[in-house]
Motif scaffolding. Sequence first.
Motif, PDB file in Angstrom:
ATOM      1  N   LYS A 118      76.572  23.522  93.361  1.00  0.00           N
ATOM      2  CA  LYS A 118      75.833  23.664  92.115  1.00  0.00           C
ATOM      3  C   LYS A 118      74.351  23.683  92.443  1.00  0.00           C
ATOM      4  CE  LYS A 118      79.219  21.408  89.224  1.00  0.00           C
ATOM      5  NZ  LYS A 118      79.485  20.360  88.240  1.00  0.00           N
ATOM      6  N   THR A 119      73.654  24.621  91.841  1.00  0.00           N
ATOM      7  CA  THR A 119      72.218  24.719  92.066  1.00  0.00           C
ATOM      8  C   THR A 119      71.496  24.694  90.733  1.00  0.00           C
ATOM      9  OG1 THR A 119      72.277  27.122  92.009  1.00  0.00           O
ATOM     10  CG2 THR A 119      72.511  26.087  94.168  1.00  0.00           C
ATOM     11  N   HIS A 120      70.268  24.238  90.776  1.00  0.00           N
ATOM     12  CA  HIS A 120      69.437  24.214  89.575  1.00  0.00           C
ATOM     13  C   HIS A 120      68.111  24.864  89.924  1.00  0.00           C
ATOM     14  CE1 HIS A 120      67.530  22.966  85.903  1.00  0.00           C
ATOM     15  NE2 HIS A 120      66.558  22.425  86.605  1.00  0.00           N
ATOM     16  N   ARG A 121      67.790  25.905  89.222  1.00  0.00           N
ATOM     17  CA  ARG A 121      66.515  26.582  89.426  1.00  0.00           C
ATOM     18  C   ARG A 121      65.735  26.509  88.121  1.00  0.00           C
ATOM     19  NH1 ARG A 121      67.176  31.443  93.653  1.00  0.00           N
ATOM     20  NH2 ARG A 121      68.821  30.490  94.863  1.00  0.00           N
ATOM     21  N   PRO A 122      64.708  25.666  88.100  1.00  0.00           N
ATOM     22  CA  PRO A 122      63.901  25.563  86.877  1.00  0.00           C
ATOM     23  C   PRO A 122      63.250  26.901  86.538  1.00  0.00           C
ATOM     24  CG  PRO A 122      63.336  23.825  88.439  1.00  0.00           C
ATOM     25  CD  PRO A 122      64.245  24.780  89.146  1.00  0.00           C
ATOM     26  N   THR A 123      63.058  27.126  85.273  1.00  0.00           N
ATOM     27  CA  THR A 123      62.400  28.349  84.848  1.00  0.00           C
ATOM     28  C   THR A 123      60.943  28.320  85.279  1.00  0.00           C
ATOM     29  OG1 THR A 123      61.881  27.372  82.707  1.00  0.00           O
ATOM     30  CG2 THR A 123      63.920  28.658  82.854  1.00  0.00           C
ATOM     31  N   HIS A 131      56.379  25.129  92.873  1.00  0.00           N
ATOM     32  CA  HIS A 131      57.781  24.827  93.147  1.00  0.00           C
ATOM     33  C   HIS A 131      57.919  23.331  93.429  1.00  0.00           C
ATOM     34  CE1 HIS A 131      55.967  25.635  97.071  1.00  0.00           C
ATOM     35  NE2 HIS A 131      56.835  24.773  97.556  1.00  0.00           N
ATOM     36  N   ALA A 134      58.219  20.644  88.557  1.00  0.00           N
ATOM     37  CA  ALA A 134      58.793  19.631  87.665  1.00  0.00           C
ATOM     38  C   ALA A 134      57.698  18.984  86.821  1.00  0.00           C
ATOM     39  CB  ALA A 134      59.539  18.572  88.477  1.00  0.00           C
ATOM     40  N   HIS A 172      56.535  21.301  84.066  1.00  0.00           N
ATOM     41  CA  HIS A 172      57.491  21.372  82.953  1.00  0.00           C
ATOM     42  C   HIS A 172      57.325  20.169  82.025  1.00  0.00           C
ATOM     43  CE1 HIS A 172      60.131  24.849  83.353  1.00  0.00           C
ATOM     44  NE2 HIS A 172      60.019  24.723  84.669  1.00  0.00           N
TER      45      HIS A 172
END
Length: 94
Positions: free
Chosen positions: A27-32, A72, A77, A80
Amino acid sequence: MASAFESIAQGLQEAIDLNKGQPVAAKTHRPTEVDVAEIRQNLGMTQIEFASKFCISVSTLRHWERGDRTPHGPALALLHVVAKEPKAVLRALG
């Protein structure tokens, strides 16, 4: 249980596959992406004020705003959170 080597090898292969755009089981999470200039302007800060307040070099901030580079990791984070809860972040940073 897999050996440490097998576990590391599997993780490396998944990273390579992911980078190539192939599907992976992990599972990967790539923030917008964020519009750094818009966040700064919404706070009513100059580039120097924003960079100083959030511990970002002015040079890096300018690169982000021009689109030469993108934030990045922890910087993304933070941005955001600043975009969604600026008052809380400003209170926390004093």
